[in-house]
Structure formats: structure tokens, C-alpha cells
Design an enzyme around this catalytic site. Structure first.
Site, PDB file in Angstrom:
ATOM      1  N   GLU A  24      -7.088   4.291   7.768  1.00 26.33           N
ATOM      2  CA  GLU A  24      -6.924   5.730   7.502  1.00 26.33           C
ATOM      3  C   GLU A  24      -8.178   6.299   6.838  1.00 26.33           C
ATOM      4  O   GLU A  24      -8.500   7.479   7.030  1.00 26.33           O
ATOM      5  CB  GLU A  24      -5.652   5.967   6.671  1.00 26.33           C
ATOM      6  CG  GLU A  24      -4.406   5.804   7.542  1.00 26.33           C
ATOM      7  CD  GLU A  24      -3.172   5.263   6.839  1.00 26.33           C
ATOM      8  OE1 GLU A  24      -3.097   5.341   5.599  1.00 26.33           O
ATOM      9  OE2 GLU A  24      -2.291   4.750   7.547  1.00 26.33           O
ATOM     10  N   GLY A  34       2.090   1.999  10.876  1.00 28.53           N
ATOM     11  CA  GLY A  34       3.019   3.118  10.758  1.00 28.53           C
ATOM     12  C   GLY A  34       3.717   3.488  12.054  1.00 28.53           C
ATOM     13  O   GLY A  34       4.339   4.550  12.143  1.00 28.53           O
ATOM     14  N   HIS A  61      -9.662   0.687   4.771  1.00 26.95           N
ATOM     15  CA  HIS A  61      -8.391   0.918   5.479  1.00 26.95           C
ATOM     16  C   HIS A  61      -8.632   1.841   6.676  1.00 26.95           C
ATOM     17  O   HIS A  61      -9.461   2.748   6.600  1.00 26.95           O
ATOM     18  CB  HIS A  61      -7.362   1.530   4.513  1.00 26.95           C
ATOM     19  CG  HIS A  61      -5.993   1.571   5.110  1.00 26.95           C
ATOM     20  ND1 HIS A  61      -5.604   2.565   5.975  1.00 26.95           N
ATOM     21  CD2 HIS A  61      -4.948   0.713   5.012  1.00 26.95           C
ATOM     22  CE1 HIS A  61      -4.355   2.315   6.370  1.00 26.95           C
ATOM     23  NE2 HIS A  61      -3.937   1.199   5.798  1.00 26.95           N
ATOM     24  N   ASN A 110       0.872  -1.174   0.000  1.00 27.90           N
ATOM     25  CA  ASN A 110       0.000   0.000   0.000  1.00 27.90           C
ATOM     26  C   ASN A 110       0.911   1.227   0.000  1.00 27.90           C
ATOM     27  O   ASN A 110       1.500   1.563   1.022  1.00 27.90           O
ATOM     28  CB  ASN A 110      -0.889  -0.049   1.255  1.00 27.90           C
ATOM     29  CG  ASN A 110      -1.737   1.199   1.415  1.00 27.90           C
ATOM     30  OD1 ASN A 110      -1.764   2.066   0.536  1.00 27.90           O
ATOM     31  ND2 ASN A 110      -2.433   1.297   2.542  1.00 27.90           N
ATOM     32  N   GLU A 134      -5.523  -5.405  10.461  1.00 26.15           N
ATOM     33  CA  GLU A 134      -4.539  -4.357  10.698  1.00 26.15           C
ATOM     34  C   GLU A 134      -4.873  -3.622  11.986  1.00 26.15           C
ATOM     35  O   GLU A 134      -5.691  -2.682  11.967  1.00 26.15           O
ATOM     36  CB  GLU A 134      -4.543  -3.356   9.542  1.00 26.15           C
ATOM     37  CG  GLU A 134      -4.190  -3.958   8.204  1.00 26.15           C
ATOM     38  CD  GLU A 134      -3.611  -2.903   7.268  1.00 26.15           C
ATOM     39  OE1 GLU A 134      -2.483  -3.076   6.826  1.00 26.15           O
ATOM     40  OE2 GLU A 134      -4.298  -1.887   7.020  1.00 26.15           O
ATOM     41  N   LYS A 155       0.140   4.254  -0.289  1.00 25.06           N
ATOM     42  CA  LYS A 155      -0.514   5.428   0.313  1.00 25.06           C
ATOM     43  C   LYS A 155      -0.279   6.679  -0.549  1.00 25.06           C
ATOM     44  O   LYS A 155      -0.193   6.570  -1.768  1.00 25.06           O
ATOM     45  CB  LYS A 155      -0.044   5.596   1.763  1.00 25.06           C
ATOM     46  CG  LYS A 155      -0.248   4.300   2.582  1.00 25.06           C
ATOM     47  CD  LYS A 155      -0.124   4.468   4.055  1.00 25.06           C
ATOM     48  CE  LYS A 155      -0.387   3.134   4.738  1.00 25.06           C
ATOM     49  NZ  LYS A 155      -0.307   3.196   6.188  1.00 25.06           N
ATOM     50  N   SER A 208       3.129  -2.265  10.447  1.00 25.50           N
ATOM     51  CA  SER A 208       4.566  -2.306  10.742  1.00 25.50           C
ATOM     52  C   SER A 208       5.233  -3.626  10.362  1.00 25.50           C
ATOM     53  O   SER A 208       6.156  -4.086  11.047  1.00 25.50           O
ATOM     54  CB  SER A 208       4.826  -1.976  12.222  1.00 25.50           C
ATOM     55  OG  SER A 208       4.445  -0.637  12.494  1.00 25.50           O
TER      56      SER A 208
END
Ligand code: PGA
Length: 254
Positions: free
Chosen positions: A99, A175, A97, A11, A169, A13, A215
Site C-alpha cells: 500500500e 485484502g 508494504h 498490521n 505478500e 493499517k 488474506s
């Protein structure tokens, strides 16, 4: 026993420009094409997809969008439809996702509509779930993930589910460098597979790939993907360097 071909998806991003994407795609292709036992995909920002598809053309590396609209077409400024993704050569779409959930307030119900739209146009949705830190600390991980899975995949039948990939996730791991331990990942993956058994039956649940994300690095990927219910990885930061992404693909199999 059903064998599940591992999937490693990058991904990207909101990173890279057209030149950077071209270079990274070429390097990734170079590093991963010899690993036949692993399915590999990259998900660039929308505008870079055609460039990356050109590089990956004729190879086994798939390309996906990072999101997909719930709508078919029309007056939806800024949205990208499933048909548009397919028309430029995408085979996957990341859906739900964290985010998108966090910064764009996407609900489980909206995400469910996106999963259905992706399936309707023949894309493989990479459907993301995962608890926040406060939810884990409060002992609500399973409750949170159960709601995300049951609402997000509601209304699908076993045949449709055969085309869905799930990604666990944990938000606190994305991250942050604070990766889930292999045991923490396995525990939730096993729980998700149990939910899929209840919703879609044993056979479909056993065939569904459940990726871990958050991560993932070249160093921890092998142990994570060595867990019995971890069938690959959704990789953010480490997918932006071909060496680390290639090493994660290598760790997934041969
Ligand atoms: P990360 O991101 O690997 O940088 O933690 C994972 C993701 O957001 O899919």
C-alpha cells in the site's frame, strides 16, 4: 538444521481509535500470551502506538510501526523517524508494504533506505515484497520479487540481515480474500530464500524468517505456515479481531 521461531504480526493499517486499540490490545494479549513458541507483534497506526505499548508492557508481544522515515530528524512534515518509534517502545517497523508502494509511490531504492534506517536504530524491519496480479499473469512473479529483494536489501551484510524479517505478500491477495495457495506461497518463499543464499550465504538465509501475507485467516493459516519456507504471517484484516488473530497465532505453534 536451523529452526526459525515463527512470527505472526498484525498490521492494523488505518483502523481503530484509542479505545478500540486499547481493547483489541488487551484481548490479543489475553489470547496469545500462552503461546511461547511464537513471536507475536502488532503494528497499530502511529498515534495509537503508546497506548498499545502500555497494554503490552512486560509481555512478550512486540509493537511495531507500519512505516519508518528514511531520515534521521528535522524538517520532514508528516514523517516519523526510527528513533521516535524506538522512543515509544517499538521493536519492529513494516517497510515497503504494497500500500506504501502503490499509494505513496515508494520505490525499491527508497525502501532500501528505510530498511537501513530501521536497522540503524535497532528496529526489526518487516520488509515486504510481492508481485501484482498483472505481473503474475504475465509470468513475471520471480523477476519482480527478485528485483524487490536484491534492491531492497542491497548493501546489507550478513550480520545486518540477521535482524531482517521478509514478508512475501502477493498484491492480488491483500485484502481480497484471494489467498495464495500453500503451494504458490511455498514456491515464492523458496525462491526468496534462494536469493538470500546468493546474497548473504547459506547460514543467514536459513535463519531468516519469511512471512506470508495476503488474506491470511484462522482457517487457512495452518496450512500456509505448514510449508517448509513459510515462517509466520503478516496479517491485515484478520488481525483486527482478537479471536481470528489468536487462532492464527495458535496455528503458528505452541
Ligand atoms: P490482509 O492484509 O490480511 O487484510 O490481506 C495483509 C497485509 O496487508 O499485510
Amino acid at each position: 538444521m536451523v529452526s526459525r521461531k515463527p512470527l505472526v504480526a498484525g498490521n492494523w493499517k488505518m483502523n481503530l481509535d484509542v479505545e478500540g486499540a486499547r481493547t483489541l490490545a488487551r484481548e490479543v494479549l489475553d489470547r496469545v500470551s500462552r503461546f511461547r513458541g511464537v513471536e507475536v507483534a502488532v503494528c497499530p497506526p502511529f498515534v495509537l502506538i503508546p497506548e498499545v505499548v502500555r497494554v503490552m508492557e512486560g509481555s512478550a508481544v512486540g509493537v511495531g510501526g507500519q512505516d519508518v522515515s528514511t531520515e534521521v530528524k528535522g524538517a520532514f512534515t508528516g514523517e516519523i523517524s526510527g528513533d521516535q518509534l524506538v522512543s515509544v517502545g517499538c521493536r519492529y517497523a513494516i517497510v515497503g508494504h504494497s500500500e506504501r508502494r502503490q499509494y505513496h509511490f515508494e520505490s525499491d531504492e527508497l525502501i532500501s533506505a528505510k530498511v537501513k534506517r530501521a536497522l540503524a536504530v535497532g528496529l526489526t524491519p518487516i520488509f515486504c515484497v510481492g508481485e501484482r496480479k498483472d505481473e503474475r499473469v504475465a509470468g513475471r512473479t520471480f523477476e519482480r520479487v527478485e528485483r524487490q529483494v536484491t534492491v531492497g536489501l542491497a548493501g546489507l551484510d550478513a550480520a545486518a540481515m540477521a535482524s531482517v524479517v521478509v514478508a512475501y505478500e502477493p498484491v492480488w491477495a491483500i485484502g481480497t480474500g484471494d489467498v495464495a495457495t500453500p503451494a504458490q506461497a511455498q514456491e515464492v518463499h523458496e525462491f526468496i530464500r534462494g536469493l538470500l543464499v546468493r546474497m548473504f550465504g547459506q547460514e543467514t538465509a536459513a535463519a531468516t524468517r519469511i512471512l506470508y501475507g495476503g488474506s491470511v485467516t484462522a482457517e487457512n493459516a495452518g496450512e500456509l505456515m505448514g510449508q517448509s519456507d513459510v515462517d509466520g504471517a503478516l496479517v491485515g484484516g484478520a488481525s483486527l479481531k482478537s479471536a481470528s488473530f489468536g487462532a492464527i497465532v495458535e496455528a503458528a505453534g505452541v
